[in-house]
Structure formats: C-alpha cells, structure tokens
Motif scaffolding. Structure first.
Motif, PDB file in Angstrom:
ATOM      1  N   ILE A  75       0.780  -1.417   0.077  1.00  0.00           N
ATOM      2  CA  ILE A  75       0.202  -0.188   0.184  1.00  0.00           C
ATOM      3  C   ILE A  75       0.952   1.656   0.171  1.00  0.00           C
ATOM      4  O   ILE A  75       1.855   1.291   0.714  1.00  0.00           O
ATOM      5  CB  ILE A  75      -1.119   0.239   1.191  1.00  0.00           C
ATOM      6  N   ALA A  76       0.189   2.399  -0.896  1.00  0.00           N
ATOM      7  CA  ALA A  76       1.349   3.604  -0.979  1.00  0.00           C
ATOM      8  C   ALA A  76      -0.086   4.795  -0.496  1.00  0.00           C
ATOM      9  O   ALA A  76      -1.204   4.226  -0.939  1.00  0.00           O
ATOM     10  CB  ALA A  76       1.856   3.570  -2.186  1.00  0.00           C
ATOM     11  N   TYR A  77       0.623   5.520  -0.639  1.00  0.00           N
ATOM     12  CA  TYR A  77      -0.441   7.073  -0.134  1.00  0.00           C
ATOM     13  C   TYR A  77      -0.554   8.453  -0.190  1.00  0.00           C
ATOM     14  O   TYR A  77       0.913   8.820  -0.139  1.00  0.00           O
ATOM     15  CB  TYR A  77      -0.438   6.285   1.456  1.00  0.00           C
ATOM     16  N   ASN A 103      -2.547   9.043  10.358  1.00  0.00           N
ATOM     17  CA  ASN A 103      -1.950   8.773  11.031  1.00  0.00           C
ATOM     18  C   ASN A 103      -1.753   7.126  10.547  1.00  0.00           C
ATOM     19  O   ASN A 103      -0.434   6.424  10.427  1.00  0.00           O
ATOM     20  CB  ASN A 103      -1.401   8.913  12.533  1.00  0.00           C
ATOM     21  N   LEU A 104      -3.171   6.301   9.850  1.00  0.00           N
ATOM     22  CA  LEU A 104      -3.221   5.260   9.684  1.00  0.00           C
ATOM     23  C   LEU A 104      -2.721   4.471   8.763  1.00  0.00           C
ATOM     24  O   LEU A 104      -1.872   4.022   8.557  1.00  0.00           O
ATOM     25  CB  LEU A 104      -4.962   4.959   9.420  1.00  0.00           C
ATOM     26  N   SER A 105      -3.108   5.902   7.861  1.00  0.00           N
ATOM     27  CA  SER A 105      -2.221   5.790   5.775  1.00  0.00           C
ATOM     28  C   SER A 105      -0.797   5.806   6.519  1.00  0.00           C
ATOM     29  O   SER A 105      -0.395   5.120   5.610  1.00  0.00           O
ATOM     30  CB  SER A 105      -2.854   7.007   5.628  1.00  0.00           C
ATOM     31  N   VAL A 106      -0.541   6.932   6.641  1.00  0.00           N
ATOM     32  CA  VAL A 106       1.308   6.790   7.139  1.00  0.00           C
ATOM     33  C   VAL A 106       2.014   5.525   7.239  1.00  0.00           C
ATOM     34  O   VAL A 106       3.106   4.521   7.276  1.00  0.00           O
ATOM     35  CB  VAL A 106       1.904   7.752   7.821  1.00  0.00           C
ATOM     36  N   ASN A 130       3.359  10.164  -0.079  1.00  0.00           N
ATOM     37  CA  ASN A 130       3.796  11.507  -1.334  1.00  0.00           C
ATOM     38  C   ASN A 130       2.765  12.737  -0.666  1.00  0.00           C
ATOM     39  O   ASN A 130       1.437  12.196  -0.583  1.00  0.00           O
ATOM     40  CB  ASN A 130       3.644  11.481  -2.519  1.00  0.00           C
ATOM     41  N   GLY A 131       3.094  13.477  -0.971  1.00  0.00           N
ATOM     42  CA  GLY A 131       2.948  14.920  -1.163  1.00  0.00           C
ATOM     43  C   GLY A 131       2.618  15.331  -3.114  1.00  0.00           C
ATOM     44  O   GLY A 131       2.992  14.992  -3.441  1.00  0.00           O
ATOM     45  N   SER A 160      10.106  11.575  11.530  1.00  0.00           N
ATOM     46  CA  SER A 160      10.654  11.170  12.396  1.00  0.00           C
ATOM     47  C   SER A 160      11.045   9.861  12.211  1.00  0.00           C
ATOM     48  O   SER A 160      12.219   8.998  11.880  1.00  0.00           O
ATOM     49  CB  SER A 160      11.124  11.673  13.433  1.00  0.00           C
ATOM     50  N   VAL A 161      10.182   9.039  12.325  1.00  0.00           N
ATOM     51  CA  VAL A 161      10.587   7.752  12.547  1.00  0.00           C
ATOM     52  C   VAL A 161      11.165   6.592  11.350  1.00  0.00           C
ATOM     53  O   VAL A 161      10.957   6.239  11.034  1.00  0.00           O
ATOM     54  CB  VAL A 161       9.125   6.992  13.084  1.00  0.00           C
ATOM     55  N   PHE A 162       9.798   7.344  10.467  1.00  0.00           N
ATOM     56  CA  PHE A 162      10.092   6.612   9.085  1.00  0.00           C
ATOM     57  C   PHE A 162      10.280   7.658   7.900  1.00  0.00           C
ATOM     58  O   PHE A 162       9.811   7.841   6.911  1.00  0.00           O
ATOM     59  CB  PHE A 162       8.439   5.686   8.179  1.00  0.00           C
ATOM     60  N   PRO A 163      11.470   7.964   7.726  1.00  0.00           N
ATOM     61  CA  PRO A 163      11.915   9.687   6.966  1.00  0.00           C
ATOM     62  C   PRO A 163      11.753   8.891   5.659  1.00  0.00           C
ATOM     63  O   PRO A 163      11.866   9.559   4.702  1.00  0.00           O
ATOM     64  CB  PRO A 163      13.559  10.129   7.733  1.00  0.00           C
ATOM     65  N   ASP A 164      12.854   7.388   5.197  1.00  0.00           N
ATOM     66  CA  ASP A 164      12.163   6.745   4.140  1.00  0.00           C
ATOM     67  C   ASP A 164      11.043   6.348   3.652  1.00  0.00           C
ATOM     68  O   ASP A 164      11.297   6.469   2.154  1.00  0.00           O
ATOM     69  CB  ASP A 164      13.627   5.147   4.556  1.00  0.00           C
ATOM     70  N   ARG A 165      10.388   6.821   3.858  1.00  0.00           N
ATOM     71  CA  ARG A 165       8.902   6.472   3.252  1.00  0.00           C
ATOM     72  C   ARG A 165       8.158   7.311   2.267  1.00  0.00           C
ATOM     73  O   ARG A 165       7.452   7.884   1.778  1.00  0.00           O
ATOM     74  CB  ARG A 165       7.511   5.992   4.072  1.00  0.00           C
ATOM     75  N   PHE A 166       8.905   8.944   2.709  1.00  0.00           N
ATOM     76  CA  PHE A 166       8.328   9.890   1.885  1.00  0.00           C
ATOM     77  C   PHE A 166       8.903  10.996   1.238  1.00  0.00           C
ATOM     78  O   PHE A 166      10.575  10.496   0.591  1.00  0.00           O
ATOM     79  CB  PHE A 166       8.281  11.175   3.799  1.00  0.00           C
TER      80      PHE A 166
END
Ligand code: 26V
Length: 701
Positions: A347-349, A413-416, A423-424, A443-449
């Motif tokens: 899943i991606a958001y 928050n659930l989505s992240v 992505n924005g 700060s917890v998941f920097p690589d996801r953004f």
C-alpha cells in the motif's frame, strides 16, 4: 479500416440494441450506438492487452479513490483511438453530425474537484504508458450536484448522469462480492488458531461496472471499476408474505443508499455514518477483487507486493490497510507479522491536503459499531505502534502520531503507519507534510516520504480541448509531444519568432470568439472577445481567495465609476466555482460575484471596459471550452494551503499567463518558466506561517 466499416458497426448496434435503423433512430439512440461500438473496440483491445500482461507477469497498479472526474468520454475515446475522422464520415453518411452527438453525453460528475480529476488524468496516463492499471470507485447514482444560479445564489440540483453515461459501463455480474456492515464479532478456536467471525451484519452486495479508459493511440486501456451497492438478499420473502411489505423492502433501500450519491463537500470532514459505509464498501469490494485475481494468476499471496501496487488516494480509502490485514489473516490464514509485511509493502498513500478541517477522524464508537472486526485490527495496529515507540524512547510523539486518540481514529496517521510510500503532490506540499503535518511520523519513517508533483493529461487538456493550438504545435515541432510532453521544450526556439507569435495570438482570439459564442447561445449574455479574459476556475474556498479577486475587481469598478474615461485595458473576469452546500461563506461569495456580474452588465458606463461573468455549473466539459480561451490564470491561494493545483497547469499549457502566489505547483512552474513569464506575488509559505504564529488569534475576532 474504412469509415464504411464503422458505419456498418453503428447500423448493426442500432438494430441489435434499439431495434432501429438510421432512418428510424433518434439522435440519442445514434449517440448510444456509437458509444457501444467504441466500448466494444476498447474491450477487445483490453482483452488483447490482458494476454500480454499475464504472459509477462507484469506488476499491476490499483488506484483506490472515492472520486473519478472523468468528463465526457465519446470525444476522448474517438480522439485516442484516432477514429474521429472515420466516425465523422460514417455518421455523416447516415445524416448525423458528430459534433451534435457530443452534447448528448452528460458530464459524469463523480468527483468534487482536483483530487477526482487527477485520478482521471492518471487513468489516461497509465493507459498511454502501457501500465496495467485499474481504478476503483463507486458508481454513484448521483454525482456532484448541478449548480443553478437563482437570484444570484447557488441552488443545488441532482445530477442525473446515468441515462447517457451508462452506455460506457460493462456490468460484471460474475464478479460481485459481499461487504459486511455492523453486527458483532464472535471468536472461537479452530485447529489451535483463533478465528473471528462477524455475525448479525447487514450484507451488502457490491456489483462491479467496468468502464474502459483509452490511452493515446488506443493501445493501452485502463479499467475503471465502479461498485454499485444493493442488499445481498434484496427481498425478505417471508416478511413480504406476512404482509410486512415495508420491512421487506427496507434492507434493499438502505443498502442502495451506499452508492446513491457522492458527498458534495471537499472542505471539511463530517463524521457521517453513510460516508464511512461508502468508504468501507469501496475498500472491501476492491480488495476482495484484487486478491481473487491475484490468487487466480499467481496462487501465492506472499507475492502481492511484487505483483500489485495498491494506491490510496487521500485517506478516504485508508480502511484498505485494516481490510487487507483482515482478508490476509481471517480469510487466508496469515499470521499478524506476515500480513503486516504484505500490507505495508503493497500500500502507498498520497496526501492531498494540509487543511486540518479536512483531515479525517472518525469517532471510535462509530467505527466500532459499523466495522467491529476492522476496529479490532486498527486497535491492534495502534497498540503495536505505541509499544514500538515507547520501547525506543519515542513515546513523546504519540500525541501527534498515534492512530487512536481522543476517542477518535485518525486516518492520516493510519495511512502513514500502514504504507511504504507517502507522497505530497508538489515539492512545497511534500515538504510541508514532512516538516509540519507529519513531522513526528517523518522522524520515525524518513525513507517512506517522497514527492510526486501532480500533472495533467495534456492529450485531453491541450490536444483535444484546443485543436487549433495542437495543430499549430504539430506544424512547429511535429507530434512527438503527444506521447512525451517534454518535447514541448522544442517550442523554445520560436520565442522571438514574430510570425509564430502572431499565429498564437490569432488562435487565442479564435478560441475567445468560440467561447463568447457559446456563452451567448447558452445564456444570452454577450462578452467581448477583444477584452482580456481573466479566469479563476476552482472550488470555492476561503483559502483559494476568490474574494480577494472580487475585491480587486470592485476597486477597478470604483475607479471607473470615478473616472469613466480613465485609460483601462478592457477585461472580462470569468469565474467558475461550486460551493459545498453547507459552506455559507463560500455561497455568499458566489452571490457577490453574481451581483457584480449583473451590475457590470447593466452599467452602460463601464460594461465595455469591465465585465464579470459567472459560469454556471462549472465542470470538466466547461473547463475544456474555457481554458483554451483564457489569458490570465488566477492562482492566488494563501501560500502553504493549495497542495498543488492543476488548473494552473492546464491554463498555462493553453497560453494563459499565471497571476499567482508562490504556492503548490506554482512554485515549480515559476522555476521552470522564470519570473519574466509569470506574475508571482505575496508571502511565501513560511512567511505566511510566521505571520499566523505571530498574530494573536484572538485579535482577529
Ligand atoms: C476532502 C474531503 C473532506 C471530507 C469530506 C469529503 C472530502 C472530499 C474530498 C476531499 C479532498 C480534499 C483534498 C483535495 O481535493 N485536494 C486537492 O487535490 C488536488 C490534486 O492533488 C490538488 O491539486 C489541490 O491543490 C488540492 O486542494
């Protein structure tokens, strides 16, 4: 194929579907027969593509979105299939004008604005680029309301799009699923494993209707699968026999309500039960469909992340995260950890707004009562996340980052937490979500953004909407840009070419004349095609600042009243905007614009210099007419608020000059075209933020 071939197909459809012949058929029947012929062509193409996709085992894209604003399809499909001329001739040979047929198609308003139109542009683009893609949404009986202006005010009327839009849909009664709502969860042990079963639930049947969406050259085809809701056992015969007719039918109408109407609000979140049911209905039916297909093709659900990308467009389909977990664990026997791995990696958001009032938060009680099993899974996701944060000393971020907080379920928050990619929709917006909205989660998941700046299907918004300009571009640089928009760079060598610029001016004038003629025909109003067309077209929102534009126009009006002989470039200010039904302030701005429109039309002293026009019922079809005729593009949102904007791109591509703030994708447009080609003004996003922080909010009221 020759035009005679298509003529024959149309005649056969007229006969087979309507028992009519060219001499007896109504124009509406010819419209439908033409669409059905095209639908068949697209289905055949899709079947050919499927064989290829299966042979190569390609990864598929699934795009879940509560809204798809596809616009009319007949012209689009003819264009993409390269069949406009053939059909024009085929229809002419039976005495029908193709251009007239286009108007038999209603604009299906299955979306509110930018988010839904973006989804539709993606379907076009994915088809063109040859990605196997399927969009999922709801087959709303009524799309976004039809706007009528009565005594200067917006009145909302139901949008009846199905009578003409239904022809594009292929009902797939073999591919329906059940969706459970309400009831309670019963647990028991089975072969040493805990089993969960939802009992006493309302069972809603989801029936898919497929719409084929063509890409350029007609080679690729995306499918848009729209779900219609009905009661699973639509009729309780026992109750009916006992004379309880009303109860016998109630289940049916309650279930049907789910796909009855699109929520016409895009400004603030409301905790409505029906909306939650719509979201779960979409998500559950779509995931069951994806999983069933995946198992058919690959057998092994562990391969899901490799073979499927499931995209949630904003948080509206975020229940896909717990629903995928439910299906993997309860229906396919996975344990939590494996199910979670598969879910997050599939899943991606995309986030589409930073407005806090639009961020979805559902009351826990509502989720618990409507979706009892889903709620259990959400709580477990939250519990594990909380434990993980506490364990690594980051418990301090929970007030902003937990999923369950203040008796609410926070969907963003659930989505992240449940996606591997977030992505924005423009560089600025993606930075804002990293540094502001989701600062702690970042700060917890920097690589996801990451950032994916929005785009537009230029084949619809340039090639089809503005055929004269497209033909001229073809003359200058060839038609390679149709598939690869970056080839438009080749136009740079004509920037000082006087003949080319003159021709551009003539094309703009032609388009303005065509638009003025259309307005005259539709409304009787006359606007001057030689005045400058200054255009603001978007949903009505305070942050988009239509009011600021109106105040500027009023200041011009007052200047002209003071001095009617003042030298002044004649201007026509054109607005198109719908306001959410309950958004009183937005509706008052619409009223103000309409009053100003009347006043400028009435006042002989100024009307040749200054006019205001409010186009009723702004939609995709109107945009296609207006954008090619526009000269100034108003993109004046308060910096930091417009996530991207897409009309900014459509207008600029059609030669309008942007008057804009440094917001959303305007920033990237400005970087690309340079300050000399765009009027940029106002605070930057961080300056605006600083002002907010400094102002004592209480002083504002
Ligand atoms: C929000 C809500 C809030 C709850 C009620 C129902 C509802 C329905 C839709 C929305 C969507 C708001 C987000 C949205 O439309 N964002 C727009 O997305 C465009 C495509 O990315 C972007 O260009 C616009 O800047 C952004 O405002």
């Amino acid at each position: 194929m020759t035009y005679e071939y298509y003529r024959q197909l149309i005649i056969e459809k007229l006969s087979g579907s309507f028992a009519a012949s060219p001499s007896t058929a109504s124009k509406e029947q010819v419209y439908k027969a033409t669409c059905l012929v095209l639908r068949d062509i697209l289905i055949a193409q899709k079947q050919r593509n499927n064989m290829e996709i299966e042979k190569k085992g390609l990864k598929r894209v699934y795009y879940l979105c509560m809204e798809f604003l596809v616009g009319r399809s007949l012209k689009n499909n003819l264009f993409n299939l390269g069949l406009t001329d053939d059909f024009d001739k085929a229809l002419a040979s039976i005495g029908i004008d193709l251009d007239e047929l286009y108007d038999y198609e209603a604009d299906p308003g299955l979306g509110n604005g930018g988010l839904g139109r973006l989804a539709a542009c993606f379907m076009d683009s994915l088809a063109t680029l040859g990605y196997p893609a399927m969009g999922f949404s709801i087959r709303y009986d009524y799309g976004l309301f039809r706007q009528k202006i009565v005594e200067n005010m917006q009145v909302e009327l139901p949008d009846l799009w199905l009578p003409s839009g239904e022809v594009w849909m292929l009902p797939r009664s073999d591919k329906n699923f059940k969706v459970l709502l309400g009831g309670y969860v019963e647990t028991h042990m089975e072969n040493g494993k805990l089993r969960f079963e939802q009992k006493g639930a309302e069972v809603v049947e989801a029936m898919p209707y497929d719409v084929m969406i063509s890409g350029a050259d007609g080679k690729g085809v995306s499918v848009l699968r729209l779900w219609k809701a009905s009661a699973y056992r639509s009729f309780d015969m026992q109750k009916f026999s006992r004379g309880d007719y009303f109860t016998a039918m109630r289940a049916d109408s309650e279930a049907e309500l789910i796909s009855k109407v699109l929520y016409p609000s895009d400004d603030h979140y409301e905790g409505k039960q029906l909306r939650l049911s719509q979201q779960y209905f979409l998500v559950s039916a779509s995931l069951q469909s994806i999983i069933k297909d995946h198992i058919k093709w690959y057998g092994d659900l562990k391969l899901l992340p490799q073979k499927a990308a499931i995209h949630i467009n904003d948080t509206h389909p975020a229940l896909a995260i717990p629903e995928l977990m439910r299906l993997l664990m309860d229906e396919h026997g996975f344990g939590w950890d494996d199910a979670w791995d598969i879910t997050v990696n599939t899943i991606a958001y995309t986030n589409h707004t930073v407005l806090s009032e639009a961020l979805e938060k559902w009351d826990i009680e509502l989720v618990q009562s409507r979706l009892p099993r889903i709620y259990m899974i959400i709580s477990e996701i939250d519990r594990r996340f909380t434990a993980q944060m506490n364990a690594c000393g980051k418990g301090g971020i929970l007030p902003s980052s937990a999923i369950l907080w203040d008796r609410q379920v926070r969907m963003a928050n659930l989505s992240v937490i449940g996606s591997h990619s977030i992505n924005g929709v423009s560089e600025l917006h993606s930075n804002i979500i990293k540094n502001n909205v989701f600062k702690d989660l970042y700060s917890v998941f920097p690589d996801r953004f990451t950032n994916v700046t929005n785009g537009i299907a230029h084949r619809r918004w340039l090639c089809q909407a503005n055929p004269e300009l497209a033909a001229f571009i073809n003359e200058l640089i060839g038609d390679g840009y149709k598939l690869d928009a970056s080839e438009l760079d080749k136009l740079e060598k004509f920037t000082s070419d006087k003949t080319a610029l003159k021709r551009l001016g003539e094309i703009k004038l032609d388009n303005k004349k065509a638009f003025a003629q259309f307005i005259k025909k539709e409304t009787g109003e006359e606007i001057d095609p030689y005045s400058r067309f200054d255009v603001q077209i978007k949903r009505l929102h305070e942050y988009k600042r239509q009011l600021m534009n109106v105040l500027k126009i009023i200041s011009y009006y007052l200047e002209l009243k003071d001095d009617p002989n003042k030298s002044f470039t004649p201007q026509t200010f054109i607005f198109g905007a719908k306001a959410a039904g309950g958004y009183a302030h937005a509706k008052r701005v619409i009223m103000l614009i309409n009053c100003l429109a009347k006043e400028t039309a009435r006042d002989a002293a100024i009307r040749d210099k200054l006019r205001v026009l409010f186009v009723e019922n702004y939609n995709v079809t109107l945009a296609e007419r207006l954008i090619p005729a526009s000269e100034v593009s108003e993109q004046i949102s308060l910096a930091g608020k417009e996530a991207s904007g897409t009309s900014n791109m459509k207008l600029m591509m059609n030669g309008a000059i942007t008057l804009g703030t440094v917001d959303g994708a305007n920033v990237e447009i400005l970087e690309r075209v340079g300050r000399e080609n765009m009027f940029a003004f106002g605070l930057t996003a961080s300056e605006a933020q600083r002002v907010w922080n400094e102002v004592d909010a209480s002083a504002l009221y």
